[in-house]
Design an enzyme around this catalytic site. Structure first.
Site, PDB file in Angstrom:
ATOM      1  N   GLN A 107      -5.079  -1.485  -3.390  1.00 39.64           N
ATOM      2  CA  GLN A 107      -5.103  -0.647  -2.654  1.00 39.64           C
ATOM      3  C   GLN A 107      -4.557   0.232  -3.596  1.00 39.64           C
ATOM      4  O   GLN A 107      -3.260   0.007  -4.187  1.00 39.64           O
ATOM      5  CB  GLN A 107      -4.349  -0.369  -1.050  1.00 39.64           C
ATOM      6  CG  GLN A 107      -4.639  -1.453  -0.176  1.00 39.64           C
ATOM      7  CD  GLN A 107      -4.632  -3.051  -0.031  1.00 39.64           C
ATOM      8  OE1 GLN A 107      -4.286  -3.127  -0.851  1.00 39.64           O
ATOM      9  NE2 GLN A 107      -4.692  -3.186   1.176  1.00 39.64           N
TER      10      GLN A 107
ATOM     11  N   TRP B 154      -9.197   1.442  12.500  1.00 36.00           N
ATOM     12  CA  TRP B 154      -8.047   1.085  11.908  1.00 36.00           C
ATOM     13  C   TRP B 154      -7.216   0.950  12.546  1.00 36.00           C
ATOM     14  O   TRP B 154      -6.377  -1.357  12.412  1.00 36.00           O
ATOM     15  CB  TRP B 154      -7.053   1.714  10.553  1.00 36.00           C
ATOM     16  CG  TRP B 154      -5.841   0.715  10.457  1.00 36.00           C
ATOM     17  CD1 TRP B 154      -6.122  -0.342  10.758  1.00 36.00           C
ATOM     18  CD2 TRP B 154      -4.828   1.782   9.710  1.00 36.00           C
ATOM     19  NE1 TRP B 154      -4.902  -0.843   8.828  1.00 36.00           N
ATOM     20  CE2 TRP B 154      -4.112   0.173   8.507  1.00 36.00           C
ATOM     21  CE3 TRP B 154      -4.210   2.757   9.157  1.00 36.00           C
ATOM     22  CZ2 TRP B 154      -2.526   0.958   7.972  1.00 36.00           C
ATOM     23  CZ3 TRP B 154      -2.944   3.395   8.328  1.00 36.00           C
ATOM     24  CH2 TRP B 154      -2.336   2.184   8.468  1.00 36.00           C
TER      25      TRP B 154
ATOM     26  N   ASP C  30     -11.990   2.409   2.899  1.00 33.78           N
ATOM     27  CA  ASP C  30     -11.166   3.010   3.837  1.00 33.78           C
ATOM     28  C   ASP C  30     -10.303   3.767   2.650  1.00 33.78           C
ATOM     29  O   ASP C  30      -9.231   4.521   3.641  1.00 33.78           O
ATOM     30  CB  ASP C  30     -10.633   1.932   4.376  1.00 33.78           C
ATOM     31  CG  ASP C  30     -11.060   0.830   5.290  1.00 33.78           C
ATOM     32  OD1 ASP C  30     -11.948   1.201   5.557  1.00 33.78           O
ATOM     33  OD2 ASP C  30      -9.966   0.055   4.944  1.00 33.78           O
TER      34      ASP C  30
ATOM     35  N   ASP D 177      -8.637   3.123  -0.733  1.00 33.54           N
ATOM     36  CA  ASP D 177      -7.609   4.469  -0.523  1.00 33.54           C
ATOM     37  C   ASP D 177      -7.125   4.866  -0.522  1.00 33.54           C
ATOM     38  O   ASP D 177      -5.904   5.677  -0.268  1.00 33.54           O
ATOM     39  CB  ASP D 177      -5.586   3.236   0.683  1.00 33.54           C
ATOM     40  CG  ASP D 177      -6.478   1.753   1.300  1.00 33.54           C
ATOM     41  OD1 ASP D 177      -7.715   2.519   1.773  1.00 33.54           O
ATOM     42  OD2 ASP D 177      -5.354   1.036   1.398  1.00 33.54           O
TER      43      ASP D 177
ATOM     44  N   THR E 291       1.020  -1.412  -0.324  1.00 33.08           N
ATOM     45  CA  THR E 291      -0.183   0.171  -0.088  1.00 33.08           C
ATOM     46  C   THR E 291       0.910   1.131   0.072  1.00 33.08           C
ATOM     47  O   THR E 291       0.700   2.274  -0.849  1.00 33.08           O
ATOM     48  CB  THR E 291      -0.540  -0.244   1.221  1.00 33.08           C
ATOM     49  OG1 THR E 291      -1.470  -0.986   1.215  1.00 33.08           O
ATOM     50  CG2 THR E 291      -1.181   1.469   1.342  1.00 33.08           C
TER      51      THR E 291
ATOM     52  N   ARG F  76     -14.932   2.283  10.599  1.00 34.24           N
ATOM     53  CA  ARG F  76     -14.558   1.435  11.235  1.00 34.24           C
ATOM     54  C   ARG F  76     -12.428   2.037  12.246  1.00 34.24           C
ATOM     55  O   ARG F  76     -11.989   2.206  10.790  1.00 34.24           O
ATOM     56  CB  ARG F  76     -14.127  -0.113  10.383  1.00 34.24           C
ATOM     57  CG  ARG F  76     -13.152   0.347   8.664  1.00 34.24           C
ATOM     58  CD  ARG F  76     -13.273  -1.151   8.555  1.00 34.24           C
ATOM     59  NE  ARG F  76     -12.140  -1.328   7.789  1.00 34.24           N
ATOM     60  CZ  ARG F  76     -12.306  -2.585   6.851  1.00 34.24           C
ATOM     61  NH1 ARG F  76     -13.170  -3.607   6.981  1.00 34.24           N
ATOM     62  NH2 ARG F  76     -11.510  -2.372   5.614  1.00 34.24           N
TER      63      ARG F  76
END
Length: 350
Positions: free
Chosen positions: A165, A269, A211, A188, A136, A267
């Protein structure tokens, strides 16, 4: 006896001459380098122009960044004319007070297309090649390591296919300002990568799938448009326990693609993730519980907050019991000044 004295004197004169030649060579070299540095046409607060069509001083943004002086104490603008700039850019840690200003937000685009599952040979010079995925944190289009950096009126895009990602913006510096920018990507999109750093996004458009705003930094999003492209999660904060504030979304408008039906606000991480939505417009696609724990035990530490949101998705009657609705008294404490208060005072002007 006289001959020996004469030989000794001659030897000393030769050595002295050599020493003087070395000394003057060093002095001349130093003066030449100093004059060359002082004569740099970019060591000043003047604006640098970048244009793909060749009408500026540079055709690439990275080249303009490269000529900026380290640790400048003045404001330097890099004006980027409309165009598509396929570049993977790093603003290094020794640069500060730089503003990268686009001519038109939607037509001045920095783009790259790395994603986490691209394979690379990490030992190309050895007989035993080792291939691994880049992961990532190497996928960024723009990475900002320096402090006091501003981006205005520009698009930063990761154009990779949905194969993993793919970060568009990766931040590590403190006191970063983004005004009227677009951040385009999927999973991401924005990684705010260092705890205790402060970021302000004002009037920006941010899109993604999963996310797509994540990391440990303290970031304030003011009047931003947040566009959800998939049934997933908007944020994944990893705010450390010792950091008082993480992500604050104020007066933002959340919207979704036509085929999207179920979206979580966030949420955690990591434990203690902090995210607050206040005075925001939440669409019907926001799930009734609002938040997901990621791991059950994080319900005990996650700091997930809301205050006076509106829209079809703003109802709090079925919110996760471990999330919180702020009181008016508590909400009064959530100001940009308080959130950005650290060891110094940062009052960003936008």
């Amino acid at each position: 006896m006289n001959q020996n004295i004469m030989k000794t004197a001659k030897t000393k004169n030769v050595e002295m001459g050599r020493w003087l030649m070395v000394f003057f060579s060093v002095v001349i070299c130093h003066l030449t380098l100093s004059e060359a540095h002082a004569a740099s046409p970019y060591d000043n607060p003047d604006t640098i122009v970048v244009a793909r069509d060749g009408t500026g001083q540079f055709r690439n943004i990275a080249d303009a960044i490269e000529v900026c002086r380290a640790f400048m104490d003045y404001h330097k603008v890099i004006f980027v004319k409309c165009g598509i700039y396929k570049e993977k850019i790093i603003v290094p840690s020794w640069l500060q007070h730089i503003e990268i200003l686009g001519e038109d937000r939607d037509r001045t685009i920095i783009t790259w297309d790395d994603h986490a599952n691209i394979e690379t040979d990490i030992s190309p010079l050895t007989a035993n090649h080792t291939v691994q995925k880049i992961g990532t944190f190497r996928t960024y289009t723009v990475k900002i390591e320096g402090n006091d950096i501003t981006f205005k009126n520009i698009t930063i895009e990761n154009n990779a296919a949905r194969l993993g990602q793919a970060v568009a913006l990766h931040t590590e510096g403190d006191r970063l300002l983004f005004v009227n920018c677009r951040f385009l990507g999927n999973q991401d999109t924005i990684y705010t990568g260092v705890a205790n750093t402060r970021l302000l996004f004002n009037g920006c458009y941010i899109e993604g799938t999963t996310d797509f705003i994540f990391g440990p930094s303290t970031a304030w999003f003011e009047q931003c448009q947040i566009f959800c492209k998939a049934n997933s999660y908007i944020t994944a904060a990893s705010t450390p326990s010792a950091v008082k504030y993480g992500y604050v979304f104020n007066r933002c408008d959340i919207s979704c693609a036509p085929d999207v039906e179920k979206v979580y606000l966030g949420r955690p991480w990591r434990d203690y993730g902090y995210t607050l939505f206040m005075h925001c417009t939440l669409p019907r696609q926001i799930r009734p519980e609002g938040w997901h724990h990621w791991q059950k035990e994080r319900e005990q530490t996650a700091r997930y907050l809301e205050f006076e949101n509106t829209g079809e998705g703003a109802s709090t009657t079925k919110r996760a019991v471990w999330s919180k609705q702020l009181t008016k008294k508590e909400a009064k404490e959530i100001t940009m000044e308080n959130v950005f208060r650290n060891n110094d005072v940062w009052n960003p002007v936008f």
